[in-house]
Design a protein around this motif. Sequence first.
Motif, PDB file in Angstrom:
ATOM      1  N   PHE A  53       0.806  -1.212   0.000  1.00  0.00           N
ATOM      2  CA  PHE A  53       0.000   0.000   0.000  1.00  0.00           C
ATOM      3  C   PHE A  53       0.848   1.275   0.000  1.00  0.00           C
ATOM      4  O   PHE A  53       0.328   2.371   0.135  1.00  0.00           O
ATOM      5  N   GLU A  67       0.339   4.645  -3.616  1.00  0.00           N
ATOM      6  CA  GLU A  67      -1.019   5.090  -3.890  1.00  0.00           C
ATOM      7  C   GLU A  67      -1.139   5.417  -5.376  1.00  0.00           C
ATOM      8  O   GLU A  67      -0.163   5.418  -6.121  1.00  0.00           O
ATOM      9  N   SER A  68      -2.340   5.710  -5.815  1.00  0.00           N
ATOM     10  CA  SER A  68      -2.571   5.881  -7.254  1.00  0.00           C
ATOM     11  C   SER A  68      -1.730   7.000  -7.849  1.00  0.00           C
ATOM     12  O   SER A  68      -1.298   6.920  -8.994  1.00  0.00           O
ATOM     13  N   SER A 120      -5.752   2.358  -8.307  1.00  0.00           N
ATOM     14  CA  SER A 120      -6.478   2.850  -7.133  1.00  0.00           C
ATOM     15  C   SER A 120      -7.684   1.969  -6.843  1.00  0.00           C
ATOM     16  O   SER A 120      -7.971   1.645  -5.689  1.00  0.00           O
ATOM     17  N   ASP A 121      -8.402   1.561  -7.914  1.00  0.00           N
ATOM     18  CA  ASP A 121      -9.574   0.709  -7.726  1.00  0.00           C
ATOM     19  C   ASP A 121      -9.191  -0.644  -7.123  1.00  0.00           C
ATOM     20  O   ASP A 121      -9.881  -1.156  -6.236  1.00  0.00           O
ATOM     21  N   LEU A 139      -6.532  -1.378  -5.269  1.00  0.00           N
ATOM     22  CA  LEU A 139      -6.154  -1.207  -3.874  1.00  0.00           C
ATOM     23  C   LEU A 139      -7.381  -1.027  -2.985  1.00  0.00           C
ATOM     24  O   LEU A 139      -7.441  -1.548  -1.865  1.00  0.00           O
ATOM     25  N   GLU A 140      -8.357  -0.298  -3.482  1.00  0.00           N
ATOM     26  CA  GLU A 140      -9.559  -0.066  -2.688  1.00  0.00           C
ATOM     27  C   GLU A 140     -10.329  -1.359  -2.464  1.00  0.00           C
ATOM     28  O   GLU A 140     -10.882  -1.587  -1.382  1.00  0.00           O
ATOM     29  N   GLU A 141     -10.373  -2.224  -3.489  1.00  0.00           N
ATOM     30  CA  GLU A 141     -11.044  -3.513  -3.345  1.00  0.00           C
ATOM     31  C   GLU A 141     -10.321  -4.403  -2.341  1.00  0.00           C
ATOM     32  O   GLU A 141     -10.934  -5.215  -1.647  1.00  0.00           O
ATOM     33  N   ARG A 173      -8.528  -3.335   0.286  1.00  0.00           N
ATOM     34  CA  ARG A 173      -8.598  -2.851   1.664  1.00  0.00           C
ATOM     35  C   ARG A 173      -9.780  -3.494   2.390  1.00  0.00           C
ATOM     36  O   ARG A 173     -10.848  -3.654   1.815  1.00  0.00           O
ATOM     37  N   GLY A 205     -13.336  -2.295   1.975  1.00  0.00           N
ATOM     38  CA  GLY A 205     -13.284  -1.345   0.870  1.00  0.00           C
ATOM     39  C   GLY A 205     -14.177  -1.702  -0.285  1.00  0.00           C
ATOM     40  O   GLY A 205     -14.442  -0.884  -1.158  1.00  0.00           O
ATOM     41  N   GLY A 206     -14.621  -2.912  -0.386  1.00  0.00           N
ATOM     42  CA  GLY A 206     -15.479  -3.317  -1.498  1.00  0.00           C
ATOM     43  C   GLY A 206     -16.252  -4.561  -1.147  1.00  0.00           C
ATOM     44  O   GLY A 206     -16.074  -5.158  -0.089  1.00  0.00           O
TER      45      GLY A 206
END
Length: 576
Positions: A155, A158-159, A215-216, A218-220, A222, A225-226
């Motif tokens: 992590f 980041e994007s 970014s998408d 990484l968000e999934e 977390r 996050g998804g």
Amino acid sequence: MNGPTLYLYGRELDSALAGKRVRYVLETGPGAPARAFLVRFDGSPETLLIAPDNVLPSIVLLPRGMSPPGTNTPPAARLDRFLTGRTISHVQVEPVDRSISIMLEGGRSLRVDLIPRRAALYGVDEGLLQLVFPDGMGLKTGEPLPPLSGGTDLFAFESDRLPGAAVLEPEIGREELRAVLREALRTVRALPPEWIDELAVRSAGHVKGPRGAWSDMLEELRPGGGSARPAIYSRRDSIVLSPIPLGHLQQERDFDSLSEAVTAFWESRWGGHEREKHLIAIRSLIRVEGKRRKRLIKKLERDRADGEKSPLYRKYGEILSIHFGRIKRGSSKVTLPDPYGGEEIEIPLDPSKSARDNIGRWFKRSAKGERALEHIKRRVGAAEEELEVLARAENEIAEGGGEAGGAGETDEVVQVPAERLREIMRELRERFRPERPEPEWRKRIKKPKDRKIDAYPREYTIVGGYTVLVGRDNRENDRLTFKIAGQRDLWFHVSQSPGSHVVLLKNDPKENPSKEALLVAASLAAHFSKARNASKVPVIYTERRFVRKPRGAPAGQVTVSREKTLFVEPALPKED
């Protein structure tokens, strides 16, 4: 297990294991696909399987009924003493190093490194090593635990800080984009290759390009996050476990939790591991037995070439018989006129033999060659047939042994099922390495440790039904004489020359073998000695009880008393 998956899985293990008290530890049995430890807990149906296996390192929380049978081994006993009675406080994960630590109350911890070819398990108490598995690994108990590498965290990028993203253009080709991303993300060691491929695919259609796609993803990943469900995907001839969707691969099955997915994933991988072990064993057998058959054919072809000279050898013998008086003892060759016409012919001689023995030598070689030709032909044919069997097996298990569908339809590799591999291995072993029934003479060995023989002595059945054993080297000579032979069995050895120990096993200690049996055993002793090329060889024999090993003598050296002597010609027993 890759870094992102381990990151999320560690959180599930933490919630599932925290507060559990270790009841006992076992090791998986010899039939298990990977060497692993089974950790069981008080009042819990679940079993934690820890496999510091260099091919398939894993840590899996198995539900009730899925745990393989376990056994109490010395490594398991050491781990049992270290863990049993301790309560787990929490689970800590280092996804970059693919390491997971089970923290116990009282300052103890168990760290498992899950990197292939470097998998290991460490027991740590107050920062100092208490046990290491596999044993040793260059570390000693009482030393500090080796530190982790401190590699770049997944992590950390980041994007807006994606390495190399500034050079990427939206219209860049997918393959070129994949290559650039691989180079850009090579420092992120926890990132699996299928994620880079997925990032390349998503980047091509994302409004914000690689940065937005990254970014998408990484968000999934977390926690919270998804809503993505973990799933298993097909990738050519293997499977991939991912906690987020991978659109460029075909999904086989999704799961409600990562724990369920990990269990199913490793079940499948262990099956593949078993298949890989069968492939390695089959290829090894094909390689070894193929080399043996090729060497055999080469040797037989040399023997065939020698056998085809039988008419010439007979001619040598006939010419020497005609000109018997012109052969001088000690000569290595003689030139004589050819009675069949033509020029004089030069005939090699053995200077250590008499004229009569040289004549007999050439007639014997001629007769032997004539007899051997048909036998050699059969053996060459059988060896060539066996090579064809090995070639067919090799073609069947060859990597990519076929492709599903026609050209251009798919590039999916068709695998040989594990059941078929087991069948191939069984067929090859039955043909090339059949199990030998335990010989009767092994029952004579009293101590179990002495029954573990690396290589059998040569074994012959001679006239009268007697078994004769011949040692292969000095160490086996000692074993044959002092571990296998009975006190009343007959012991043979060539006189005043190095050679194998030969033992004739009596069926009854009081019986006396016939003179013919004694001569055959003595001929064997002469054949397996440095005097095998002599015409007559003195061989001593006595009962085994009169053979002694001097204190401190090297292997194979003995003293003998009450011996008798036979003069024999070196030879192997005649086949019926």
